[in-house]
Design a protein around this motif. Structure first.
Motif, PDB file in Angstrom:
ATOM      1  N   PRO A   1      -9.096  31.902 -66.463  1.00 19.00           N
ATOM      2  CA  PRO A   1      -9.866  32.929 -65.763  1.00 19.00           C
ATOM      3  C   PRO A   1     -11.314  33.010 -66.227  1.00 19.00           C
ATOM      4  O   PRO A   1     -11.657  32.612 -67.345  1.00 19.00           O
ATOM      5  N   MET A   2     -12.156  33.535 -65.353  1.00 15.68           N
ATOM      6  CA  MET A   2     -13.542  33.802 -65.702  1.00 15.68           C
ATOM      7  C   MET A   2     -13.591  34.734 -66.913  1.00 15.68           C
ATOM      8  O   MET A   2     -12.825  35.693 -67.010  1.00 15.68           O
ATOM      9  N   LYS A   3     -14.501  34.447 -67.838  1.00 12.89           N
ATOM     10  CA  LYS A   3     -14.686  35.304 -69.002  1.00 12.89           C
ATOM     11  C   LYS A   3     -16.126  35.227 -69.453  1.00 12.89           C
ATOM     12  O   LYS A   3     -16.633  34.144 -69.766  1.00 12.89           O
ATOM     13  N   THR A   4     -16.798  36.380 -69.469  1.00  8.14           N
ATOM     14  CA  THR A   4     -18.172  36.439 -69.953  1.00  8.14           C
ATOM     15  C   THR A   4     -18.157  36.733 -71.442  1.00  8.14           C
ATOM     16  O   THR A   4     -17.620  37.755 -71.880  1.00  8.14           O
ATOM     17  N   CYS A   5     -18.724  35.831 -72.224  1.00 14.17           N
ATOM     18  CA  CYS A   5     -18.722  35.970 -73.676  1.00 14.17           C
ATOM     19  C   CYS A   5     -19.881  35.142 -74.240  1.00 14.17           C
ATOM     20  O   CYS A   5     -20.676  34.571 -73.492  1.00 14.17           O
ATOM     21  N   ARG A   6     -19.953  35.062 -75.556  1.00 15.87           N
ATOM     22  CA  ARG A   6     -21.018  34.300 -76.196  1.00 15.87           C
ATOM     23  C   ARG A   6     -21.027  32.850 -75.721  1.00 15.87           C
ATOM     24  O   ARG A   6     -22.093  32.270 -75.461  1.00 15.87           O
TER      25      ARG A   6
ATOM     26  N   ASN B   1     -21.084  34.209 -62.566  1.00 15.82           N
ATOM     27  CA  ASN B   1     -20.664  35.472 -61.985  1.00 15.82           C
ATOM     28  C   ASN B   1     -20.087  36.377 -63.060  1.00 15.82           C
ATOM     29  O   ASN B   1     -19.645  35.907 -64.116  1.00 15.82           O
ATOM     30  N   ALA B   2     -20.067  37.673 -62.775  1.00 12.70           N
ATOM     31  CA  ALA B   2     -19.391  38.610 -63.660  1.00 12.70           C
ATOM     32  C   ALA B   2     -17.888  38.314 -63.643  1.00 12.70           C
ATOM     33  O   ALA B   2     -17.371  37.679 -62.724  1.00 12.70           O
ATOM     34  N   ASP B   3     -17.201  38.768 -64.665  1.00 17.48           N
ATOM     35  CA  ASP B   3     -15.799  38.409 -64.841  1.00 17.48           C
ATOM     36  C   ASP B   3     -14.827  39.521 -64.457  1.00 17.48           C
ATOM     37  O   ASP B   3     -13.661  39.499 -64.875  1.00 17.48           O
ATOM     38  N   LEU B   4     -15.297  40.491 -63.658  1.00 20.48           N
ATOM     39  CA  LEU B   4     -14.436  41.598 -63.240  1.00 20.48           C
ATOM     40  C   LEU B   4     -14.411  41.698 -61.713  1.00 20.48           C
ATOM     41  O   LEU B   4     -15.388  41.339 -61.052  1.00 20.48           O
TER      42      LEU B   4
ATOM     43  N   THR C   1     -19.646  44.759 -67.495  1.00 23.18           N
ATOM     44  CA  THR C   1     -19.793  43.324 -67.709  1.00 23.18           C
ATOM     45  C   THR C   1     -21.208  42.902 -67.315  1.00 23.18           C
ATOM     46  O   THR C   1     -22.035  43.747 -66.957  1.00 23.18           O
ATOM     47  N   ILE C   2     -21.456  41.600 -67.370  1.00 20.18           N
ATOM     48  CA  ILE C   2     -22.807  41.083 -67.115  1.00 20.18           C
ATOM     49  C   ILE C   2     -22.738  39.838 -66.244  1.00 20.18           C
ATOM     50  O   ILE C   2     -21.878  38.979 -66.431  1.00 20.18           O
ATOM     51  N   THR C   3     -23.637  39.756 -65.275  1.00 23.43           N
ATOM     52  CA  THR C   3     -23.917  38.517 -64.547  1.00 23.43           C
ATOM     53  C   THR C   3     -25.110  37.862 -65.242  1.00 23.43           C
ATOM     54  O   THR C   3     -26.106  38.542 -65.517  1.00 23.43           O
ATOM     55  N   SER C   4     -25.029  36.566 -65.534  1.00 22.97           N
ATOM     56  CA  SER C   4     -26.085  35.917 -66.318  1.00 22.97           C
ATOM     57  C   SER C   4     -26.588  34.655 -65.639  1.00 22.97           C
ATOM     58  O   SER C   4     -25.814  33.904 -65.043  1.00 22.97           O
ATOM     59  N   ILE C   5     -27.906  34.428 -65.738  1.00 22.43           N
ATOM     60  CA  ILE C   5     -28.545  33.260 -65.119  1.00 22.43           C
ATOM     61  C   ILE C   5     -29.512  32.649 -66.121  1.00 22.43           C
ATOM     62  O   ILE C   5     -30.364  33.348 -66.680  1.00 22.43           O
ATOM     63  N   ALA C   6     -29.389  31.330 -66.359  1.00 18.88           N
ATOM     64  CA  ALA C   6     -30.252  30.628 -67.306  1.00 18.88           C
ATOM     65  C   ALA C   6     -31.142  29.635 -66.577  1.00 18.88           C
ATOM     66  O   ALA C   6     -30.744  29.029 -65.579  1.00 18.88           O
ATOM     67  N   ARG C   7     -32.341  29.444 -67.121  1.00 19.43           N
ATOM     68  CA  ARG C   7     -33.260  28.437 -66.593  1.00 19.43           C
ATOM     69  C   ARG C   7     -34.236  28.033 -67.701  1.00 19.43           C
ATOM     70  O   ARG C   7     -34.345  28.713 -68.735  1.00 19.43           O
ATOM     71  N   TYR C   8     -34.928  26.941 -67.475  1.00 20.40           N
ATOM     72  CA  TYR C   8     -35.980  26.484 -68.376  1.00 20.40           C
ATOM     73  C   TYR C   8     -37.258  26.389 -67.565  1.00 20.40           C
ATOM     74  O   TYR C   8     -37.315  25.680 -66.548  1.00 20.40           O
TER      75      TYR C   8
END
Length: 455
Positions: A189-194, A215-218, A309-316
């Protein structure tokens, strides 16, 4: 005598007569869209490299230029008809300027409706757990079954994230340029963590021209598939990436933080060190998981059910790593049974579905019904013509009717702009910290809580 020739223009144009012939010869059990797709996927599989050869070619190109590798794989996925571009081209897409930036609006016509014969067949099909879902690695090269589309021509590329194997593929119904999916090798399952933040940056380091988000995990605030851990990314610049800064904070350790002026509540972390961002993001996530603030309706738990929970997006970008943290809460109440921080009922005539990663960043994926309904709205606004399909929109239409002088030349342009405004309003409903005195104080309170744990 001149020979008549069929003006083939796409791969689908070539495959369609073959499917017709196979159906007549009983090569297909029934002439349904799902069966035709499975059959033509098998045909195209004959022309696609074996997975091992494709992977070798991909990484040969990647060693020279990561952008060349992804471009090769993306265009191959179009050429072999895994990405059914002829259907995607039917989508209605436009851009709309808003106070938060230029939003992308798409009326999704590319996902075909299910054939009743396929639905009936699914009821009589023996249940199988293979593959466990449409994101499982086992879908690669799979003929398909009643619950899984045929993907004989499908290929995936292994990538290493946080010392583990994940797989890169493209979405068969791309919503933006090089819309990719990065999926776990395990059906977990989706899980938002470190580890989420570490994996996002591990990918961006290997493919710096791509963003990658989780995506958020809830439920309610997550995506449509929570049963299989995955990310979405691509070579596209969403409106949120260029959102204005509302306020800045200094957490130390070389990490700068900016609260974005965006309908949802977003904190952007930026630094030349991805490790420093991961450490801070992990701390923020841990605090947010257990955070209560009833001034803005936030409760971390009710009856042991987690809500934050958190939705997270990374970029450079510009020599800096960036991580956008979007604060989400999936609590419900009697007034908002579908979600307090979910599009409220007054916007459901345009957008009722979950606000997932793509919508969070500023791309509206709207239902296909709007294509015909917009034509009916047009007739209502211009001529007062009533049809049953606009009843769902009638109160809203009566509200916007006085805003313009409706005429044939501008009616659709104005309608598109107003639909975008409804989408933005739905995004605001998902924002936890509003840009007013109460919301601003509550946001600062959360920031101070984070800073207090860093001392």
């Amino acid at each position: 005598m001149t020979e008549d020739r069929i003006p083939y223009r796409t791969v689908s144009d070539l495959l369609s007569p073959l499917c017709d012939y196979a159906s007549k010869k009983k090569g297909l059990i029934e002439d349904t869209l799902r069966n035709r797709d499975a059959f033509d996927s098998e045909i195209m599989n004959c022309f696609v490299k074996r997975p091992s050869d494709l992977i070798q070619t991909f990484y040969d190109k990647w060693n020279l230029d990561p952008k060349e590798a992804t471009s090769y794989f993306y265009h191959l996925s179009i050429a072999d008809n895994y990405i059914r571009k002829d259907r995607i081209d039917k989508n209605i897409s436009y851009k709309a300027d808003t106070e938060y930036g230029t939003m992308d609006i798409t009326i999704n016509l590319s996902k075909p409706e299910k054939d009743p014969r396929d639905i009936a067949k699914a009821k009589s099909t023996v249940s199988t757990s293979y593959p466990q879902c449409v994101l499982c690695k086992e879908c690669e090269g799979y003929h398909g079954n009643a619950g899984c589309d045929g993907r004989s021509n499908h290929r995936v590329i292994p990538v290493t994230l946080d010392h583990d194997t994940w797989y890169l593929q493209y979405s068969p119904y791309v919503y933006y340029n090089e819309h990719c999916i990065v999926l776990s090798k395990s059906h977990t399952p989706m899980k938002t963590c470190r580890q989420t933040f570490i994996r996002l940056f591990d990918f961006v380091k290997q493919f710096p021209h791509y963003f990658l988000g989780s995506n958020a995990d809830l439920p309610i605030v997550g995506g449509s598939i929570l049963s299989h851990d995955h990310f979405q990314g691509g070579n596209y610049n969403f409106a949120m990436a260029d959102a204005k800064t509302y306020e800045t904070f200094d957490f130390g350790n070389g990490v700068m933080a900016s609260r974005l002026y965006w309908p949802l509540s977003v904190l952007r972390l930026s630094s030349s060190s991805s490790d420093a961002i991961v450490d801070l993001a992990d701390r923020i996530l841990q605090i947010w998981r257990d955070y209560d603030d009833q001034t803005v309706g936030v409760l971390a738990y009710t009856e042991n059910q987690m809500h934050n929970t958190i939705t997270s997006i990374a970029r450079y970008r510009n020599g800096q790593y960036e991580l956008d943290l979007v604060f989400r809460n999936n609590r419900t109440d009697e007034e908002h049974p579908l979600g307090i921080f979910h599009p409220h009922e007054e916007v459901h005539h345009i957008k009722k579905e979950n606000i997932g990663l793509i919508e969070v960043m500023g791309l509206a994926v709207l239902p296909a019904r709007l294509k015909q309904e917009m034509n009916d709205m047009r007739d209502y606004l211009l001529y007062g013509k009533y049809t049953e399909s606009i009843e769902f929109h009638r109160e809203w239409l009566d509200t916007i009717q006085s805003k313009y002088r409706w005429n044939e030349d501008t009616v659709m342009i104005n309608l598109q702009q107003e639909i975008a405004a409804v989408f933005v309003e739905g995004l605001r409903h998902c924002g936890i910290f509003s840009f007013d005195e109460i919301g601003n104080k509550a946001f600062i309170k959360l920031i101070d809580k984070v800073k207090g744990t860093l001392k």
